[in-house]
Design an enzyme around this catalytic site. Structure first.
Site, mmCIF file in Angstrom:
data_model
loop_
_atom_site.group_PDB
_atom_site.id
_atom_site.type_symbol
_atom_site.label_atom_id
_atom_site.label_comp_id
_atom_site.label_asym_id
_atom_site.label_seq_id
_atom_site.Cartn_x
_atom_site.Cartn_y
_atom_site.Cartn_z
ATOM 1 N N VAL A 18 33.924 -24.012 -62.896
ATOM 2 C CA VAL A 18 33.451 -25.385 -63.133
ATOM 3 C C VAL A 18 33.714 -25.875 -64.561
ATOM 4 O O VAL A 18 33.071 -26.809 -65.032
ATOM 5 C CB VAL A 18 31.956 -25.558 -62.733
ATOM 6 C CG1 VAL A 18 31.761 -25.257 -61.251
ATOM 7 C CG2 VAL A 18 31.030 -24.700 -63.580
ATOM 8 N N ASP A 43 31.204 -20.026 -61.283
ATOM 9 C CA ASP A 43 31.462 -19.541 -62.641
ATOM 10 C C ASP A 43 31.267 -20.671 -63.643
ATOM 11 O O ASP A 43 32.069 -21.592 -63.719
ATOM 12 C CB ASP A 43 32.905 -19.021 -62.740
ATOM 13 C CG ASP A 43 33.181 -18.439 -64.122
ATOM 14 O OD1 ASP A 43 32.886 -17.253 -64.323
ATOM 15 O OD2 ASP A 43 33.643 -19.190 -65.016
ATOM 16 N N TYR A 48 30.262 -25.019 -71.076
ATOM 17 C CA TYR A 48 30.737 -26.058 -70.149
ATOM 18 C C TYR A 48 29.729 -27.207 -70.006
ATOM 19 O O TYR A 48 30.018 -28.209 -69.369
ATOM 20 C CB TYR A 48 31.029 -25.473 -68.745
ATOM 21 C CG TYR A 48 31.985 -24.314 -68.694
ATOM 22 C CD1 TYR A 48 32.770 -23.971 -69.785
ATOM 23 C CD2 TYR A 48 32.107 -23.536 -67.540
ATOM 24 C CE1 TYR A 48 33.641 -22.888 -69.727
ATOM 25 C CE2 TYR A 48 32.979 -22.459 -67.482
ATOM 26 C CZ TYR A 48 33.729 -22.138 -68.587
ATOM 27 O OH TYR A 48 34.587 -21.068 -68.530
ATOM 28 N N LYS A 73 27.904 -17.551 -69.445
ATOM 29 C CA LYS A 73 28.437 -16.824 -70.609
ATOM 30 C C LYS A 73 27.768 -17.286 -71.899
ATOM 31 O O LYS A 73 27.350 -18.436 -72.000
ATOM 32 C CB LYS A 73 29.957 -17.076 -70.729
ATOM 33 C CG LYS A 73 30.684 -17.017 -69.383
ATOM 34 C CD LYS A 73 32.182 -17.239 -69.479
ATOM 35 C CE LYS A 73 32.795 -17.379 -68.094
ATOM 36 N NZ LYS A 73 32.865 -18.752 -67.588
ATOM 37 N N HIS A 106 31.413 -14.522 -74.046
ATOM 38 C CA HIS A 106 32.529 -15.433 -73.723
ATOM 39 C C HIS A 106 33.834 -15.047 -74.437
ATOM 40 O O HIS A 106 34.897 -15.058 -73.832
ATOM 41 C CB HIS A 106 32.118 -16.871 -74.074
ATOM 42 C CG HIS A 106 32.825 -17.919 -73.275
ATOM 43 N ND1 HIS A 106 32.210 -19.050 -72.810
ATOM 44 C CD2 HIS A 106 34.115 -18.021 -72.868
ATOM 45 C CE1 HIS A 106 33.076 -19.802 -72.137
ATOM 46 N NE2 HIS A 106 34.243 -19.193 -72.162
ATOM 47 N N ASN A 236 41.755 -23.673 -51.502
ATOM 48 C CA ASN A 236 41.724 -22.491 -52.376
ATOM 49 C C ASN A 236 40.884 -21.356 -51.788
ATOM 50 O O ASN A 236 41.029 -20.201 -52.177
ATOM 51 C CB ASN A 236 41.176 -22.871 -53.757
ATOM 52 C CG ASN A 236 42.099 -23.818 -54.505
ATOM 53 O OD1 ASN A 236 43.268 -23.972 -54.132
ATOM 54 N ND2 ASN A 236 41.595 -24.468 -55.547
#
Ligand code: NAD
Length: 275
Positions: A18, A43, A48, A73, A106, A236
């Site tokens: 994402v 994820d 983000y 992360k 990360h 996907n």
């Protein structure tokens, strides 16, 4: 389809990435679509800025929390032992969950990544994290962690696609039973036009994205392709009804050109990339 990690935890082999989903509604919609078509892993990362949306989409889905594998992360600015424990509390709050499935360092921030990982290990011991892991760590970083930690990371999320195949790092991870998660598994579309990918797509009546994702699965990689487009999210995920032959896998192996999208964590000055 799941991958059994060294500690017995089963991680779905396909998840939704994402990164760069910045619009709240679009993010929730994309995750909702993914969960509807069968994805059971998301994820995200504090970097983000969409952990809250991830949490909301999971809640709205009514799928039991334990059936969804959530990865987040620790960002570079929050690294260090105490800082990581605090960052974890914030992620937990934003995601509105009471544990995180995989919690990753990360990037291997020099001088800090070992303490960051040790804090994640503590969270693992406290059962707040099911899978302690890292991202963008090279062999030298993993060796450093090995010297100071109780247990090696269970996953390493690295940039990995046909143009950057990471053969030696993958084999180091395999030897140490560290599962590999491929970020930018589609190389953000860069390899779609390659004649070998095009030819295989025609032959199997699949899209270039599906050929590349199938190649990853057959290598044993965990994949987290990103899309907000419903048809692509579904496409996907639908990569289990065909198998590439060994010689076709070998053909894709020839595409490797050590071509990176992101920073190279192996370089001493890679942090300059984030300045
Ligand atoms: P990706 O290879 O998944 O490519 C995503 C892009 O490819 C999309 O924006 C879309 O434009 C296109 N796409 C997706 N599906 C398609 C399809 N079926 N057909 C045509 N085009 C399609 O790249 P990514 O987003 O960088 O990586 C995936 C995930 O990996 C991220 O969302 C994030 O969760 C993670 N990630 C982690 C790190 C890290 O440092 N750990 C860095 C980058 C990304």
């Amino acid at each position: 389809m799941t991958i059994r990690l060294r500690n017995g935890v089963k991680m779905p082999q396909i998840g939704l990435g994402v990164y760069k989903m910045t619009d709240s509604e679009e993010t929730i919609q994309a995750i909702t679509t993914a969960l509807d078509v069968g994805y059971r892993a998301i994820d995200t990362a504090s970097y983000y800025f969409n952990e809250e949306e991830v949490g909301k989409a999971i809640k709205q889905s009514k799928i039991p929390r334990e059936d969804i594998f959530v990865t987040t992360k620790v960002w570079n600015d929050d690294q260090g032992y105490d800082e990581t424990l605090r960052a974890f509390e914030k992620s937990l709050r934003l995601l509105d969950v009471d544990y995180i499935d995989a919690y990753l360092v990360h990037w291997p921030v020099p001088g800090k990544f070992v303490d960051t990982y040790r804090a994640i290990e503590r969270l693992y011991e406290e059962k707040l994290v099911r899978v302690p892991g890292v991202s963008n760590h090279h062999e030298k970083h993993l060796r450093e962690i090995e010297k100071h930690a109780h247990t090696m990371p269970f996953v390493n999320q690295i940039e990995l696609h046909p143009y950057l195949q990471q053969k030696s790092l993958r084999s180091y991870c395999r030897e140490n039973e560290i599962a590999v998660i491929a970020w930018a598994p589609l190389s953000r579309g860069r390899a779609f036009e390659h004649p070998i990918i095009q030819q295989l797509a025609q032959q199997y009546n699949k899209t270039p994205a599906q050929i590349i994702l199938r190649w990853h699965l057959q290598l044993g990689n965990i994949i987290i392709p990103k899309s907000v487009t419903p048809s692509r999210i579904e496409e996907n995920f639908n990569v289990s009804d065909f198998t590439l032959l060994e010689e076709e896998m070998d053909k894709i192996a020839t595409l490797d050109q050590n071509d990176r999208i992101g920073a190279n964590p192996g370089l001493e000055n890679f942090m300059d990339h984030f300045k």
